[in-house]
Design an enzyme around this catalytic site. Sequence first.
Site, PDB file in Angstrom:
ATOM      1  CG  ASP A  44       3.412  21.523  17.110  1.00  0.00           C
ATOM      2  OD1 ASP A  44       3.143  20.968  18.193  1.00  0.00           O
ATOM      3  OD2 ASP A  44       4.585  21.752  16.736  1.00  0.00           O
ATOM      4  CG  ASP A  83       2.239  24.570  19.607  1.00  0.00           C
ATOM      5  OD1 ASP A  83       3.118  25.251  20.162  1.00  0.00           O
ATOM      6  OD2 ASP A  83       2.115  23.336  19.784  1.00  0.00           O
ATOM      7  CE  LYS A 113       2.904  24.323  23.279  1.00  0.00           C
ATOM      8  NZ  LYS A 113       4.001  23.671  22.537  1.00  0.00           N
ATOM      9  CD  GLU A 182       5.804  16.954  25.231  1.00  0.00           C
ATOM     10  OE1 GLU A 182       5.725  18.073  24.707  1.00  0.00           O
ATOM     11  OE2 GLU A 182       5.424  15.911  24.658  1.00  0.00           O
TER      12      GLU A 182
HETATM   13  O1  KIV Z   1       1.341  20.357  20.512  1.00  0.00           O
HETATM   14  C1  KIV Z   1       0.938  20.093  21.657  1.00  0.00           C
HETATM   15  O2  KIV Z   1      -0.181  19.597  21.871  1.00  0.00           O
HETATM   16  C2  KIV Z   1       1.839  20.377  22.758  1.00  0.00           C
HETATM   17  C3  KIV Z   1       1.536  19.760  24.080  1.00  0.00           C
HETATM   18  C4  KIV Z   1       2.150  18.410  24.144  1.00  0.00           C
HETATM   19  C5  KIV Z   1       1.989  20.601  25.204  1.00  0.00           C
HETATM   20  O3  KIV Z   1       2.799  21.045  22.585  1.00  0.00           O
END
Ligand code: KIV
Length: 264
Positions: A44, A83, A113, A182
């Site tokens: 995201d 995501d 995720k 992270e």
């Molecule tokens: O949104 C994204 O790119 C992420 C990464 C920072 C792991 O969650």
Amino acid sequence: MRVTINRLQKMKDEGSLIPMISAYDYTSAFILEDAGIPIILVGDSLGNVVLGYDSTIPVTMDDMLRHTQMVVRGTKKAHIVGDMPFMSYQTGVRDAICNAGRLIKEGGCQSVKLEGGEPIVEIVQSLVQFGIPVMGHLGLTPQSVNQLGGYRVQGKEDSSGEKLLNEARMLQNAGAYAIVLELIPAKLAEKITASLDIPTIGIGAGPKCDGQVQIFHDMLGLFPDFSPKHARKYMDLNIEIKKAVQGYIKDVQKGLFPSDQESF
Ligand code: KIV
């Protein structure tokens, strides 16, 4: 056949480190797969690097679906993680199942995720029970930037580090197949990684995770004035693109493009 979550687990078990990169469209996805990347995250973070917002909070399910579809169309072998955007799962198990189901069915990704620890354990459990593989995300969770008070390293105190370790275990017990860590201290990431059976994928979490993830735009240097400490710039694509465009401008202005060979 695409890379499966079993294959990713095998990589951890065999001590083979997992390189993951974010991608948001067809072209970048096929380049990443061609280069040998086994797992691509449609993050995201597209809110920041593609849509031009100053956070990931405004990103919608429609945004995520559209960009996940592009990445899936650009790949054949890589495992694609979609995501879950802000408030597409925090509102309860039912919303989480519906929205994760859409990312898998309509987006075409192989797993989703979710950010967070203890508060989302029941949600993770339900998704996994219904056949949706879940990657967790702990530490700096950008969807909570307003609560966290900025994009800061998390888990620096003993108590917050211990909490993150417990939450990582909870996510593993709930059935998550991997966890992004992270912006946490390298020592804490090492401890979490050693105490889990499932792979950890770090970003700003030191070298001892089972894998690393980088944002496409950061590692290729697409933004001239933004280079976070945890990112390694493998090239200055911004400069290269500008050089190419300036060459084109000059050629057009001087009447050098197109040539006879480029004409019909
Ligand atoms: O949104 C994204 O790119 C992420 C990464 C920072 C792991 O969650």
